[in-house]
Design a protein around this motif. Structure first.
Motif, short mmCIF file in Angstrom:
data_model
loop_
_atom_site.label_atom_id
_atom_site.label_comp_id
_atom_site.label_asym_id
_atom_site.label_seq_id
_atom_site.Cartn_x
_atom_site.Cartn_y
_atom_site.Cartn_z
N THR A 18 48.18 -28.85 13.05
CA THR A 18 49.35 -28.98 13.92
C THR A 18 50.08 -30.31 13.74
O THR A 18 51.20 -30.46 14.21
CB THR A 18 48.96 -28.83 15.40
OG1 THR A 18 48.09 -29.92 15.78
CG2 THR A 18 48.25 -27.50 15.65
N VAL A 20 52.47 -22.53 12.02
CA VAL A 20 51.23 -23.11 12.53
C VAL A 20 51.13 -22.83 14.02
O VAL A 20 52.11 -22.94 14.75
CB VAL A 20 51.19 -24.64 12.28
CG1 VAL A 20 49.97 -25.25 12.95
CG2 VAL A 20 51.19 -24.94 10.80
N ARG A 21 49.92 -22.48 14.45
CA ARG A 21 49.66 -22.38 15.89
C ARG A 21 48.35 -23.08 16.20
O ARG A 21 47.41 -23.04 15.41
CB ARG A 21 49.62 -20.92 16.36
CG ARG A 21 48.59 -20.06 15.66
CD ARG A 21 48.72 -18.59 16.07
NE ARG A 21 47.84 -17.73 15.32
CZ ARG A 21 46.59 -17.44 15.67
NH1 ARG A 21 46.10 -17.95 16.79
NH2 ARG A 21 45.85 -16.64 14.92
N PRO A 22 48.28 -23.75 17.34
CA PRO A 22 47.05 -24.47 17.69
C PRO A 22 45.87 -23.51 17.86
O PRO A 22 46.04 -22.38 18.33
CB PRO A 22 47.39 -25.15 19.02
CG PRO A 22 48.88 -25.13 19.10
CD PRO A 22 49.33 -23.91 18.37
N GLY A 63 44.13 -26.03 14.00
CA GLY A 63 44.98 -24.87 14.19
C GLY A 63 44.85 -23.86 13.07
O GLY A 63 43.99 -23.98 12.20
#
Length: 373
Positions: free
Chosen positions: A146, A180-182, A194
């Motif tokens: 992230t 991107v995602r945590p 992430g």
């Protein structure tokens, strides 16, 4: 458990940061002060790790900040930057220079949708052609995901499990198709952990890192250094946890004395001291073999030893802290985070298999005085 309050010195610049600083903040401070180069021979990631410099740097970070922040720094120092140094195109050289200066953060995106220890089964693909490489796939549980300015992605360019079927690709953050995602974890949020999704991400040929087909050999070389770094960091972590636990036991009244006076407590604590001394001796003895020859057996031995030692020390100290260990930021939280030592970068069962594969050479080395396997 809060970090130690270390004396000022070469890493005094870090004292300006709060103990809760994120890995990205710590990285920026280290790079801005020119300290990251200390982890490498001749100050160059491509020249290999300097064991003493790497150990000092990791100890300085561990003493001041949380485990997740140290994880963020460790992965970049030991693996991401040395792999990036194999890139000869301007894109890789610029990213490496920016990272060493602390102006860029690099995420090592090797772990896939498949089990992390089975890299030959990864499904992330890179297709190359006249239009440049195109990436598709998903990377999970990536430290620095992230916060990264660049993602260093391991992808397959050919079907099958052969070790020559994989290549590294440098993906700048924000490239169309890269999302991107945590990760759903509070334990490693400070490491920017992430998941990275690559949906037909198109790049130029200058974003290929290293020779096509040399992705896994390059990774194998530098995961060895990461395992050395893990053993060095594990030693430092255990030392500070034991020091804090000793102070806690010596200050806690019990009967006419303190909890530290109880023979059973002292014996359990002493066993931890022995285990950590064993880990340090093994790490010191194997350091040159890993740093200079990228010895896979020595690296696997260190990984297995560090995972077992850290788990033993944190489990024991967690018990010795009693109810106090369950407070926010206490040792039980650290204990949960430290389980990573036996999982990340190769699970204990997998690295023990590597050691077993070299059983004959290990036994031969044990028969020679003054040598380590």
């Amino acid at each position: 458990m809060p970090p130690d309050a270390p004396p000022s010195g070469a890493y005094a610049v870090l004292d300006a940061l709060p103990a809760t600083a994120s890995g990205a903040e710590v990285w920026a401070a280290l790079g801005g002060a020119g300290l990251l180069a200390r982890a490498y021979r001749d100050g160059a990631p491509g020249a290999g790790a300097d064991p003493d410099g790497l150990a000092d740097l990791l100890s300085a970070v561990d003493a001041r900040f949380g485990l997740a922040a140290t994880l963020s720094v460790s992965v970049q120092l030991a693996t991401a930057l040395p792999i990036l140094a194999a890139g000869r195109h301007p894109a890789a050289r610029r990213a490496l220079a920016e990272a060493l200066a602390g102006r860029a953060t690099v995420a090592l995106a090797a772990t896939d949708d498949t089990p992390g220890t089975d890299l030959t089964a990864l499904r992330t693909e890179v297709r190359t052609g006249d239009g440049g490489p195109t990436l598709t796939g998903t990377k999970k549980w990536i430290a620095n995901a992230t916060t990264a300015t660049h993602h260093l992605v391991l992808a397959r360019h050919r079907p099958g499990r052969h070790f020559t079927h994989f290549t590294w690709v440098l993906v700048p953050a924000g490239t169309p198709g890269a999302t991107v995602r945590p990760a759903d974890t509070a334990l490693y949020a400070a490491a920017g952990t992430g998941h990275l999704t690559l949906d037909a991400v198109r790049l130029g040929d200058d974003h290929l890192v290293g020779r096509t087909g040399f992705g896994l050999p390059l990774f194998a070389r530098h995961i060895a250094t990461e395992r050395l770094a893990g053993a060095q960091w594990g030693t430092a972590l255990c030392r500070r946890v034991l020091a804090a636990t000793h102070r806690h036991l010596a200050d806690r009244p019990h009967g006419d004395g303190t909890v530290w006076d109880l023979p059973a407590v002292r014996q359990r604590f002493a066993e931890c001291l022995v285990r950590v001394q064993e880990l340090k001796a093994l790490t010191d003895g194997c350091a040159e073999a890993v740093a200079r020859r990228y010895d896979a057996t020595a690296a696997a031995t260190l990984k297995a030893a560090a995972g077992a030692t850290v788990n033993h020390v944190l489990d024991t100290c967690g018990q010795l802290w009693g109810a106090e260990g369950f407070r926010t930021g206490g040792i039980q939280e650290l204990r949960a985070q430290a389980a990573l030592f036996a999982i990340g970068g190769g699970a204990a069962e997998v690295v023990l298999g590597t050691v077993a594969d070299a059983a004959e050479s290990v036994l031969d080395a044990l028969a020679r005085p003054g040598t380590l396997p």
